[in-house]
Structures are given as C-alpha cells and as structure tokens.
Design a protein around this motif. Structure first.
Motif, PDB file in Angstrom:
ATOM      1  N   TRP A  38      -5.181  11.742  -9.302  1.00 28.93           N
ATOM      2  CA  TRP A  38      -4.430  10.622  -9.837  1.00 28.93           C
ATOM      3  C   TRP A  38      -4.393   9.464  -8.855  1.00 28.93           C
ATOM      4  N   THR A  39      -4.336   8.250  -9.387  1.00 27.07           N
ATOM      5  CA  THR A  39      -4.204   7.037  -8.582  1.00 27.07           C
ATOM      6  C   THR A  39      -2.878   6.376  -8.908  1.00 27.07           C
ATOM      7  N   SER A  40      -2.097   6.098  -7.878  1.00 29.59           N
ATOM      8  CA  SER A  40      -0.831   5.397  -8.056  1.00 29.59           C
ATOM      9  C   SER A  40      -1.118   3.909  -8.254  1.00 29.59           C
ATOM     10  N   LEU A  84       3.405  11.107 -15.127  1.00 28.46           N
ATOM     11  CA  LEU A  84       1.969  10.829 -15.051  1.00 28.46           C
ATOM     12  C   LEU A  84       1.426  10.247 -16.355  1.00 28.46           C
ATOM     13  N   ASN A  89       2.115   3.222 -14.134  1.00 26.83           N
ATOM     14  CA  ASN A  89       2.391   3.816 -12.839  1.00 26.83           C
ATOM     15  C   ASN A  89       1.252   4.666 -12.299  1.00 26.83           C
ATOM     16  N   TRP A  90       0.479   5.293 -13.197  1.00 28.35           N
ATOM     17  CA  TRP A  90      -0.563   6.239 -12.778  1.00 28.35           C
ATOM     18  C   TRP A  90      -1.838   6.057 -13.603  1.00 28.35           C
ATOM     19  N   GLN A  92      -5.526   8.290 -14.339  1.00 28.60           N
ATOM     20  CA  GLN A  92      -6.225   9.548 -14.115  1.00 28.60           C
ATOM     21  C   GLN A  92      -7.464   9.271 -13.278  1.00 28.60           C
TER      22      GLN A  92
END
Length: 95
Positions: A38-40, A84, A89-90, A92
């Motif tokens: 995951w990427t913030s 998620l 916010n996130w 994949q």
C-alpha cells in the motif's frame, strides 16, 4: 397525494452522493490483505510505502484489524482494515 419537489430533489441528491462515495471506495477482501502493498497518500515521517504484515481476527475469525509495516524504517502501525478502502488516503501497490 402530491409529491414535494424539494423533497424529491433532496432524496435524489443524497442517493447520488452515497452512490458516488461507494463507487470511489476500493473493494477489498480482508482475508487477502496479508502481504499486500500500500501507498499512503499523506505520508508522515517519510513513511510512504507499507506492507500488511499481520491480520488480527476476532473470535469468529473475521478480520478486524491489520498491522502495516513501513518499508523505509520497519515501524509498525495497527489500523482497522477498512481505512485502506479510501483512495483519498491509500492506494493499492507502491506508487
């Protein structure tokens, strides 16, 4: 019985907003989160990329939380898996 045009407009507006909100949420199977990346979208302390390292389940084996680990420094954070789902916010994968 006559319908109120303002009430009809309000109901339609609410329906469309809820539909758009659901469309923009990720569909996630919590049982398949383990080891996902995951990427913030709002990194803090240079922690941008994460891996789900643990799933926390309740007594009925349903996933309730997950532990994510920052790739850069191995810091771990426990979050509810539902956060998620928000693309604000996130994202994949690692972007």
């Amino acid at each position: 019985m006559q319908s109120n045009p303002a009430l009809h407009f309000f109901r339609t507006f609410i329906y469309l907003r809820l539909r758009d909100y659901k469309i923009h949420m990720y569909q996630i199977n919590p049982n398949k989160l383990l080891l996902s990346k995951w990427t913030s979208m709002s990194p803090q302390y240079k922690e941008k990329h994460f891996i789900v390292t643990k799933l926390i389940r309740d007594e009925e084996e349903a996933v309730i939380k997950c532990v994510i680990e920052a790739v850069i420094n191995k810091n771990q954070h426990t979050i509810t898996w539902q956060v998620l789902k928000s693309p604000d916010n996130w994202q994949q994968g690692w972007k």
